[in-house]
Design a protein around this motif. Sequence first.
Motif, PDB file in Angstrom:
ATOM      1  N   ASP A 195      -5.290  -0.248  -7.360  1.00 55.83           N
ATOM      2  CA  ASP A 195      -5.563  -0.866  -6.056  1.00 55.83           C
ATOM      3  C   ASP A 195      -6.019   0.170  -5.031  1.00 55.83           C
ATOM      4  OD1 ASP A 195      -5.079  -3.661  -6.475  1.00 55.83           O
ATOM      5  OD2 ASP A 195      -2.952  -3.226  -6.636  1.00 55.83           O
ATOM      6  N   MET A 196      -5.407   1.344  -5.098  1.00 56.28           N
ATOM      7  CA  MET A 196      -5.855   2.416  -4.207  1.00 56.28           C
ATOM      8  C   MET A 196      -7.285   2.842  -4.566  1.00 56.28           C
ATOM      9  SD  MET A 196      -3.494   3.044  -1.926  1.00 56.28           S
ATOM     10  CE  MET A 196      -3.287   1.253  -1.926  1.00 56.28           C
ATOM     11  N   ALA A 223      -9.565   1.029  -5.795  1.00 58.46           N
ATOM     12  CA  ALA A 223     -10.492  -0.018  -5.353  1.00 58.46           C
ATOM     13  C   ALA A 223     -10.774   0.057  -3.857  1.00 58.46           C
ATOM     14  CB  ALA A 223      -9.935  -1.392  -5.703  1.00 58.46           C
ATOM     15  N   MET A 224      -9.909   0.712  -3.109  1.00 56.15           N
ATOM     16  CA  MET A 224     -10.134   0.898  -1.669  1.00 56.15           C
ATOM     17  C   MET A 224     -10.797   2.247  -1.396  1.00 56.15           C
ATOM     18  SD  MET A 224      -8.847  -1.933  -0.558  1.00 56.15           S
ATOM     19  CE  MET A 224      -8.868  -1.769   1.244  1.00 56.15           C
ATOM     20  N   LEU A 227     -13.006   0.841   1.197  1.00 47.80           N
ATOM     21  CA  LEU A 227     -13.943  -0.070   0.519  1.00 47.80           C
ATOM     22  C   LEU A 227     -13.382  -1.484   0.506  1.00 47.80           C
ATOM     23  CD1 LEU A 227     -14.699   2.199  -2.575  1.00 47.80           C
ATOM     24  CD2 LEU A 227     -16.275   1.729  -0.671  1.00 47.80           C
ATOM     25  N   ARG A 228     -14.044  -2.396   1.179  1.00 50.76           N
ATOM     26  CA  ARG A 228     -13.563  -3.763   1.277  1.00 50.76           C
ATOM     27  C   ARG A 228     -14.364  -4.688   0.379  1.00 50.76           C
ATOM     28  NH1 ARG A 228     -12.550  -4.737   7.589  1.00 50.76           N
ATOM     29  NH2 ARG A 228     -11.858  -2.653   8.146  1.00 50.76           N
ATOM     30  N   ARG A 229     -13.772  -5.834   0.114  1.00 59.12           N
ATOM     31  CA  ARG A 229     -14.472  -6.833  -0.685  1.00 59.12           C
ATOM     32  C   ARG A 229     -15.626  -7.464   0.096  1.00 59.12           C
ATOM     33  NH1 ARG A 229      -9.234 -10.124  -3.198  1.00 59.12           N
ATOM     34  NH2 ARG A 229      -8.400  -8.345  -4.364  1.00 59.12           N
ATOM     35  N   ALA A 230     -15.500  -7.511   1.391  1.00 60.75           N
ATOM     36  CA  ALA A 230     -16.419  -8.316   2.204  1.00 60.75           C
ATOM     37  C   ALA A 230     -17.714  -7.591   2.561  1.00 60.75           C
ATOM     38  CB  ALA A 230     -15.703  -8.753   3.484  1.00 60.75           C
ATOM     39  N   ALA A 244     -16.012  -3.040  -3.134  1.00 62.76           N
ATOM     40  CA  ALA A 244     -15.362  -2.679  -4.404  1.00 62.76           C
ATOM     41  C   ALA A 244     -14.093  -3.496  -4.580  1.00 62.76           C
ATOM     42  CB  ALA A 244     -15.026  -1.190  -4.442  1.00 62.76           C
ATOM     43  N   GLN A 245     -13.686  -3.594  -5.836  1.00 58.55           N
ATOM     44  CA  GLN A 245     -12.479  -4.359  -6.185  1.00 58.55           C
ATOM     45  C   GLN A 245     -12.069  -3.899  -7.569  1.00 58.55           C
ATOM     46  OE1 GLN A 245     -11.643  -8.245  -5.505  1.00 58.55           O
ATOM     47  NE2 GLN A 245     -10.305  -8.082  -7.275  1.00 58.55           N
ATOM     48  N   ASP A 246     -10.788  -3.934  -7.883  1.00 62.39           N
ATOM     49  CA  ASP A 246     -10.433  -3.578  -9.254  1.00 62.39           C
ATOM     50  C   ASP A 246     -10.364  -4.831 -10.123  1.00 62.39           C
ATOM     51  OD1 ASP A 246      -7.894  -4.529  -8.421  1.00 62.39           O
ATOM     52  OD2 ASP A 246      -6.867  -3.160  -9.778  1.00 62.39           O
ATOM     53  N   ASP A 287      -7.651  -9.386 -13.009  1.00 59.21           N
ATOM     54  CA  ASP A 287      -7.512 -10.777 -13.478  1.00 59.21           C
ATOM     55  C   ASP A 287      -8.701 -11.251 -14.307  1.00 59.21           C
ATOM     56  OD1 ASP A 287      -5.039 -11.072 -12.245  1.00 59.21           O
ATOM     57  OD2 ASP A 287      -5.891 -11.814 -10.378  1.00 59.21           O
ATOM     58  N   GLN A 320     -13.872 -13.394 -12.313  1.00 61.00           N
ATOM     59  CA  GLN A 320     -13.039 -13.847 -11.198  1.00 61.00           C
ATOM     60  C   GLN A 320     -12.934 -12.784 -10.118  1.00 61.00           C
ATOM     61  OE1 GLN A 320      -9.480 -16.242 -12.030  1.00 61.00           O
ATOM     62  NE2 GLN A 320      -8.287 -14.678 -11.003  1.00 61.00           N
ATOM     63  N   HIS A 322     -14.406 -12.685  -6.060  1.00 58.47           N
ATOM     64  CA  HIS A 322     -13.714 -12.388  -4.799  1.00 58.47           C
ATOM     65  C   HIS A 322     -14.642 -11.617  -3.845  1.00 58.47           C
ATOM     66  CE1 HIS A 322      -9.998 -13.975  -6.168  1.00 58.47           C
ATOM     67  NE2 HIS A 322      -9.701 -13.002  -7.009  1.00 58.47           N
ATOM     68  N   PHE A 373      -4.170 -18.862  -5.872  1.00 57.88           N
ATOM     69  CA  PHE A 373      -5.022 -18.430  -4.773  1.00 57.88           C
ATOM     70  C   PHE A 373      -5.015 -19.435  -3.620  1.00 57.88           C
ATOM     71  CE2 PHE A 373      -6.639 -15.953  -8.380  1.00 57.88           C
ATOM     72  CZ  PHE A 373      -6.416 -14.696  -7.857  1.00 57.88           C
ATOM     73  N   LEU A 416      -6.938  -4.446   8.324  1.00 59.61           N
ATOM     74  CA  LEU A 416      -7.261  -5.404   7.267  1.00 59.61           C
ATOM     75  C   LEU A 416      -5.945  -5.961   6.728  1.00 59.61           C
ATOM     76  CD1 LEU A 416      -9.655  -6.500   5.501  1.00 59.61           C
ATOM     77  CD2 LEU A 416      -9.211  -4.608   3.933  1.00 59.61           C
ATOM     78  N   GLY A 443      -5.548 -10.188   1.464  1.00 52.68           N
ATOM     79  CA  GLY A 443      -6.777 -10.719   0.891  1.00 52.68           C
ATOM     80  C   GLY A 443      -7.729  -9.698   0.326  1.00 52.68           C
ATOM     81  N   ASP A 444      -7.353  -8.429   0.293  1.00 48.19           N
ATOM     82  CA  ASP A 444      -8.190  -7.429  -0.366  1.00 48.19           C
ATOM     83  C   ASP A 444      -7.302  -6.704  -1.374  1.00 48.19           C
ATOM     84  OD1 ASP A 444     -10.306  -5.373  -0.793  1.00 48.19           O
ATOM     85  OD2 ASP A 444     -11.148  -6.229   1.032  1.00 48.19           O
ATOM     86  N   ASP A 445      -7.790  -5.610  -1.958  1.00 48.19           N
ATOM     87  CA  ASP A 445      -6.949  -4.874  -2.901  1.00 48.19           C
ATOM     88  C   ASP A 445      -5.770  -4.217  -2.203  1.00 48.19           C
ATOM     89  OD1 ASP A 445      -8.421  -5.021  -5.572  1.00 48.19           O
ATOM     90  OD2 ASP A 445     -10.014  -4.450  -4.201  1.00 48.19           O
ATOM     91  N   ALA A 446      -5.922  -3.948  -0.924  1.00 47.07           N
ATOM     92  CA  ALA A 446      -4.835  -3.369  -0.137  1.00 47.07           C
ATOM     93  C   ALA A 446      -5.037  -3.776   1.308  1.00 47.07           C
ATOM     94  CB  ALA A 446      -4.835  -1.841  -0.272  1.00 47.07           C
ATOM     95  N   ILE A 496      -4.934  -2.501   5.307  1.00 40.47           N
ATOM     96  CA  ILE A 496      -5.197  -1.228   5.979  1.00 40.47           C
ATOM     97  C   ILE A 496      -4.528  -1.266   7.351  1.00 40.47           C
ATOM     98  CG2 ILE A 496      -6.942   0.393   6.802  1.00 40.47           C
ATOM     99  CD1 ILE A 496      -8.967  -0.861   4.943  1.00 40.47           C
TER     100      ILE A 496
END
Lengths: 317, 317
Positions: free
Chosen positions: A73-74, A76-77, A142-145, A207-209, A212, A216, A220, B4, B23, B26-29, B31
């Motif tokens: 998770d770290m 991925a951020m 690094l965010r998903r959005a 980015a994302q790890d 799941d 999927q 996200h 979800f 943040l 809803g993300d990997d972590a 913030i």
Amino acid sequence: MKEFDFIKQYLVARQDKDEQVVLGIGDDAAIIRPQAGLDIHISSDMLLGGRHFFTDVKPADLAHKVLAVNLSDMAAMGATPKWATLSVALPQLDEAWVRAFCDSLFALADAHGLQLVGGDTTRGDWAFNVTIMGQTPQGLGLRRAAAEVGDDVWVSGRLGLACAALYDHWNEVHLDDDVFTMCEAARLRPQARVALGQGLLTLAHAAQDVSDGFAQDLQHILTASQVGAVVNVDALPTLPELKQYEQWQQWVCAGGDDYELVFTAPATAREAIMALAADSQTAVTLVGKITADTGLKLIDASGEEVVLTHKGFDHFE
Amino acid sequence: MKEFDFIKQYLVARQDKDEQVVLGIGDDAAIIRPQAGLDIHISSDMLLGGRHFFTDVKPADLAHKVLAVNLSDMAAMGATPKWATLSVALPQLDEAWVRAFCDSLFALADAHGLQLVGGDTTRGDWAFNVTIMGQTPQGLGLRRAAAEVGDDVWVSGRLGLACAALYDHWNEVHLDDDVFTMCEAARLRPQARVALGQGLLTLAHAAQDVSDGFAQDLQHILTASQVGAVVNVDALPTLPELKQYEQWQQWVCAGGDDYELVFTAPATAREAIMALAADSQTAVTLVGKITADTGLKLIDASGEEVVLTHKGFDHFE
């Protein structure tokens, strides 16, 4: 073995020195002193016996996994792992088991400069919870959005191995011995892509790890960024030997437990990303493109659309 | 109900605004952006069904307790609660149950200005882990190791009620209905002494919350501070009605699950401490003295030494 002896002998005694840790294990809370200009990233993952791992798992493998899924998770951020708390429920405190567990846990923590600062121990059914904290410069996480139309879609390492090993455990397939060995290693000892993630801070958009299932987890990013993607399933990195099994696309696209990174980046960053891959000794593969059309479209090398029966894992489905 | 959907509907939608949370869920972590000049306090507690609570507990009571025991750790440091992650394992996602749980959880969190920033949900046997983070000015956190010879020993609220209620559940005693009601309320809805703890930052030397039993928890302060104490058991605050039961000293000194604060402070602070008690609407009682002789000596009002059969709770004894 008593609870407090365990804490004293195996946890307190093994704390590293980190000047930001004002107070470590052994009080009502740990105290850390944040560094100016940095954001703190926080994530928690719970692993349960019989669900996330077999309860006859070797303690060293279990400790590795409990920490690796959180390090992921770290990664991925793009965050540098710094501190963690560990809550443990065990049916009994067997000293040899605890020693092996802690040796493995601290070996992985030390390799990443991560310090255990607290937690909880209790008797109960197998349950482990890690809360991990890491740092990035302010605003750089690094965010998903953050995916943009036209971005490349990349994935690290290889997908589907952990799931293939599970299918073998379940007797749904029989993998050749050497293939099983590789898949089982991926399942038991996932490698969190921390160095890659840190390098991506200034190169990638989103980015994302992959925990799941690739489809999927990429979804996200797409949902959060309000974009779509086309991904070539034949380009997804895996063990070539897995492609002889009819389930291979399912394993690779929806298997989960991969702990690889899926990320998006502008095409101008390709050369820098390949250099980062070499520096961080982490393979990366270009697998698709971010599109303005929303939704995830999976195609094969001939351009045909691929339809999955399951897109990933839902704990309550 | 899917995992979800649950996260989106009950957790993401209810996040408050906190300018330090860059943040949220809803993300990997998550913030967070630390504030200059403040230390961050971190603590984790895991609660398991059948061990820390009965699995037929009302969801609102359970949510309260899961959070309160963690708020209590912040209280013991004198820290202002800020952020938390929650990991949940449940046998199924029942919507009415989840709604009641979340309503209660957010009511308590909101009352303390605490923001839920992340966590994990999975299907499994009842298990809850909260990691809580709070803040104090740099260097001011209340530690166990700071008790000084000559300090007064104080305790907040009342001890032994939760344990007396448990004994009633176990049919070892039968409490009168109104006494049981008060004891059961203390067991189900512990009140974390957050305002008291914050006020003690500049008044007390050492502090700790009473979770495993008063004698054992005070002993942690004594050991860490390399001092001893004499405590008058008859002065320990409890319900007077409990003193008719032969177990009362055991409940009060070693019962656990009280979530009160035990703290030490110089005698010169007495007046200020009583004023703080009034301000924070939290009763405090002077119960003993820190001594140079190590060890905890329990005496009764006549000066006779009191010997406990058990000093507190060890999860693996």
